[in-house]
Write an enzyme that holds these catalytic residues in place. Structure first.
Site, PDB file in Angstrom:
ATOM      1  N   GLU A  62      -6.068 -10.968  -0.993  1.00 41.14           N
ATOM      2  CA  GLU A  62      -6.816 -10.753   0.255  1.00 41.14           C
ATOM      3  C   GLU A  62      -8.328 -10.698  -0.004  1.00 41.14           C
ATOM      4  OE1 GLU A  62      -5.370  -7.370   2.435  1.00 41.14           O
ATOM      5  OE2 GLU A  62      -3.280  -7.778   1.970  1.00 41.14           O
ATOM      6  N   GLU A  72       0.806  -1.238   0.000  1.00 41.94           N
ATOM      7  CA  GLU A  72       0.000   0.000   0.000  1.00 41.94           C
ATOM      8  C   GLU A  72       0.834   1.281   0.000  1.00 41.94           C
ATOM      9  OE1 GLU A  72      -2.738  -0.544   3.288  1.00 41.94           O
ATOM     10  OE2 GLU A  72      -3.366  -2.504   2.540  1.00 41.94           O
ATOM     11  N   ASP A  97     -12.199 -10.704  -0.203  1.00 45.80           N
ATOM     12  CA  ASP A  97     -13.440 -10.948   0.519  1.00 45.80           C
ATOM     13  C   ASP A  97     -14.526 -10.139  -0.190  1.00 45.80           C
ATOM     14  OD1 ASP A  97     -11.981  -9.278   3.424  1.00 45.80           O
ATOM     15  OD2 ASP A  97     -12.651  -8.388   1.538  1.00 45.80           O
ATOM     16  N   HIS A 132     -10.353  -6.598  -1.884  1.00 49.97           N
ATOM     17  CA  HIS A 132     -11.374  -6.454  -0.838  1.00 49.97           C
ATOM     18  C   HIS A 132     -12.579  -5.809  -1.499  1.00 49.97           C
ATOM     19  CE1 HIS A 132      -8.993  -7.638   2.611  1.00 49.97           C
ATOM     20  NE2 HIS A 132      -8.003  -6.876   2.187  1.00 49.97           N
ATOM     21  N   ASN A 140       2.050  -5.056  -3.122  1.00 51.69           N
ATOM     22  CA  ASN A 140       0.668  -5.429  -2.820  1.00 51.69           C
ATOM     23  C   ASN A 140      -0.157  -4.176  -2.517  1.00 51.69           C
ATOM     24  OD1 ASN A 140      -1.197  -7.692  -2.166  1.00 51.69           O
ATOM     25  ND2 ASN A 140      -1.140  -6.852  -0.084  1.00 51.69           N
TER      26      ASN A 140
HETATM   27  O1  G3I Z   1      -2.772  -8.625  18.815  1.00 49.06           O
HETATM   28  C1  G3I Z   1      -3.156  -7.384  19.420  1.00 49.06           C
HETATM   29  C2  G3I Z   1      -3.626  -7.628  20.839  1.00 49.06           C
HETATM   30  O2  G3I Z   1      -2.527  -8.072  21.609  1.00 49.06           O
HETATM   31  C3  G3I Z   1      -4.189  -6.323  21.404  1.00 49.06           C
HETATM   32  O3  G3I Z   1      -4.725  -6.583  22.690  1.00 49.06           O
HETATM   33  C4  G3I Z   1      -5.301  -5.812  20.477  1.00 49.06           C
HETATM   34  C5  G3I Z   1      -5.924  -4.515  20.965  1.00 49.06           C
HETATM   35  O4  G3I Z   1      -4.985  -3.453  20.720  1.00 49.06           O
HETATM   36  O5  G3I Z   1      -4.741  -5.561  19.183  1.00 49.06           O
HETATM   37  C6  G3I Z   1      -4.284  -6.765  18.597  1.00 49.06           C
HETATM   38  O6  G3I Z   1      -3.740  -6.450  17.350  1.00 49.06           O
HETATM   39  C7  G3I Z   1      -4.740  -6.214  16.361  1.00 49.06           C
HETATM   40  C8  G3I Z   1      -4.463  -7.174  15.203  1.00 49.06           C
HETATM   41  O7  G3I Z   1      -5.346  -6.905  14.105  1.00 49.06           O
HETATM   42  C9  G3I Z   1      -4.632  -8.639  15.608  1.00 49.06           C
HETATM   43  O8  G3I Z   1      -5.999  -8.843  15.964  1.00 49.06           O
HETATM   44  C10 G3I Z   1      -4.571  -4.780  15.893  1.00 49.06           C
HETATM   45  O9  G3I Z   1      -4.997  -3.925  16.935  1.00 49.06           O
HETATM   46  C11 G3I Z   1      -5.447  -4.551  14.667  1.00 49.06           C
HETATM   47  O10 G3I Z   1      -5.173  -3.262  14.126  1.00 49.06           O
HETATM   48  C12 G3I Z   1      -5.103  -5.592  13.595  1.00 49.06           C
HETATM   49  O11 G3I Z   1      -5.967  -5.367  12.483  1.00 49.06           O
HETATM   50  C13 G3I Z   1      -5.499  -5.964  11.281  1.00 49.06           C
HETATM   51  C14 G3I Z   1      -5.251  -4.843  10.252  1.00 49.06           C
HETATM   52  O12 G3I Z   1      -4.862  -5.405   8.992  1.00 49.06           O
HETATM   53  C15 G3I Z   1      -4.137  -3.908  10.698  1.00 49.06           C
HETATM   54  O13 G3I Z   1      -2.926  -4.646  10.775  1.00 49.06           O
HETATM   55  C16 G3I Z   1      -6.582  -6.902  10.763  1.00 49.06           C
HETATM   56  O14 G3I Z   1      -6.699  -8.024  11.644  1.00 49.06           O
HETATM   57  C17 G3I Z   1      -6.205  -7.405   9.376  1.00 49.06           C
HETATM   58  O15 G3I Z   1      -7.289  -8.149   8.796  1.00 49.06           O
HETATM   59  C18 G3I Z   1      -5.921  -6.217   8.445  1.00 49.06           C
HETATM   60  O16 G3I Z   1      -5.464  -6.733   7.221  1.00 49.06           O
HETATM   61  C19 G3I Z   1      -5.117  -5.736   6.234  1.00 49.06           C
HETATM   62  C20 G3I Z   1      -3.891  -6.234   5.493  1.00 49.06           C
HETATM   63  O17 G3I Z   1      -2.844  -6.451   6.408  1.00 49.06           O
HETATM   64  C21 G3I Z   1      -3.498  -5.227   4.409  1.00 49.06           C
HETATM   65  N1  G3I Z   1      -4.635  -4.991   3.490  1.00 49.06           N
HETATM   66  C22 G3I Z   1      -5.855  -4.534   4.166  1.00 49.06           C
HETATM   67  C23 G3I Z   1      -6.268  -5.567   5.221  1.00 49.06           C
HETATM   68  C24 G3I Z   1      -7.567  -5.151   5.879  1.00 49.06           C
HETATM   69  O18 G3I Z   1      -7.364  -3.946   6.575  1.00 49.06           O
END
Ligand code: G3I
Length: 324
Positions: free
Chosen positions: A238, A132, A240, A209, A173
């Site tokens: 990715e 991105e 969905d 997406h 990506n």
């Molecule tokens: O693991 C921590 C946990 O320890 C903590 O307690 C909690 C609350 O702060 O956060 C947890 O981390 C979260 C993580 O997902 C795992 O659940 C992050 O806050 C949260 O921001 C993260 O979101 C992910 C997001 O990317 C940002 O990295 C989503 O699951 C994931 O589906 C999403 O995927 C992205 C791709 O990487 C890039 N393309 C877009 C796609 C959708 O946004």
């Protein structure tokens, strides 16, 4: 004999059908693991291989979750794509307190890429080296790496990954650039510049997406073709398919049929256009990021429902791989 599983039907077509995997359910949820190992021959880490989770402090790495995902995949003869080395999102939390110089940030990124891509060199098939980097209006995204290094950060990240993992396919990506539009035009220009500069980029990942008005399958096909003409691989990385209230038929079964037709159409585009990898962004609807990120969207964008059962979309992809 049992029905052939999706991963077997895909393997018969030399096709990689993948899912984004979270480390938590991999440890705790037997139904999740059963679907994952039976139905997918390709795996990516939804979060475990991002910089934030890997880097609890400036001079330390924590590979436990990443190893759990990669090791499980390899135990079940699944190919792994790794996501992602340089991104503006999910950077380590302690970055907020780090008053770095441009040179220090570049040194950090170089060490991160060398160490991480080097560690998984023989265990992953592909990396999203940069994720991105282009803004939705087609300009280069003004992120911390760009501020410190300019567009060169992309070249350096790919070169550093190639130095330690030359046999790994190195991808750029992005999202919202699945069809032909202002953003995918800008990505086409970006990767063309990188190729002209001799940057070791092997492919482009289209996240797909399909959350709002969908990119029409024929526009995705046209977009794929131009990247393939640059001799780059293309993967759907990715996918969905969720619905806004405006485009939701309102009845769940009608929505799931509509969704299945879109998954079918994209699978056909893959087979037509030489794309041999389609990754969906999660295993079950209940695992999807969509429901926790967007109130207004339907939260059922994947191939399996919250009760671990395959949906029409699952059958649509499987039938297409069997008969198209
Ligand atoms: O693991 C921590 C946990 O320890 C903590 O307690 C909690 C609350 O702060 O956060 C947890 O981390 C979260 C993580 O997902 C795992 O659940 C992050 O806050 C949260 O921001 C993260 O979101 C992910 C997001 O990317 C940002 O990295 C989503 O699951 C994931 O589906 C999403 O995927 C992205 C791709 O990487 C890039 N393309 C877009 C796609 C959708 O946004």
């Amino acid at each position: 004999a049992d029905e052939p599983r999706l991963r077997d039907v895909a393997a018969d077509r030399d096709f990689e059908i993948g899912a984004a995997v979270a480390a938590e359910p991999l440890r705790t949820d037997a139904s999740y693991k059963k679907i994952l190992r039976n139905e997918f021959n390709y795996v990516t880490a939804e979060n475990a291989l991002k910089m934030g989770p890997l880097r609890p402090a400036r001079h330390t790495y924590d590979f436990r979750d990443a190893d759990a995902v990669v090791d499980y995949a390899r135990e079940h003869d699944q190919t792994v794509r790794a996501h992602t080395l340089a991104w503006h999102n999910q950077t380590p939390e302690w970055f907020q307190e780090w008053d770095y110089t441009d040179g220090q940030l570049e040194d950090f990124l170089r060490d991160h890429v060398h160490t991480t891509a080097g560690r998984y060199r023989s265990r992953v098939d592909a990396w999203d080296v940069v994720n991105e980097a282009v803004a939705d209006d087609g300009t280069m995204r003004d992120n911390l790496w760009y501020d410190a290094m300019g567009e060169r950060y992309l070249d350096r990240a790919f070169e550093w990954a190639d130095e330690v993992a030359s046999e790994t396919d190195l991808y750029y990506n992005d999202y919202g650039a699945d069809g032909v539009n202002e953003k995918s035009d800008a990505i086409y220009d970006l990767v063309s510049r990188m190729l002209d500069r001799g940057v070791p980029i092997d492919g482009v990942g289209l996240q797909l997406h399909a959350l709002h008005e969908k990119p029409a399958p024929e526009s995705v096909a046209e977009n794929v073709r131009r990247f393939r003409e640059l001799d780059l691989d293309v993967q759907i990385t990715e996918m969905d398919v969720a619905y806004t209230p405006a485009d939701d038929p309102g009845d769940r079964d009608a929505r799931w049929e509509k969704q299945a037709e879109y998954y079918r159409a994209i699978t056909e585009v893959c087979l037509d256009e030489g794309v041999d990898t389609l990754v969906v962004w999660g295993v079950r609807d209940s695992d999807s990021w969509v429901s926790s990120w967007f109130e207004s969207l339907t939260g059922d964008p994947l191939l399996f429902d919250a009760g671990n059962d395959p949906k029409p979309a699952y059958h649509a992809i499987k039938e297409t791989l069997e008969t198209y």
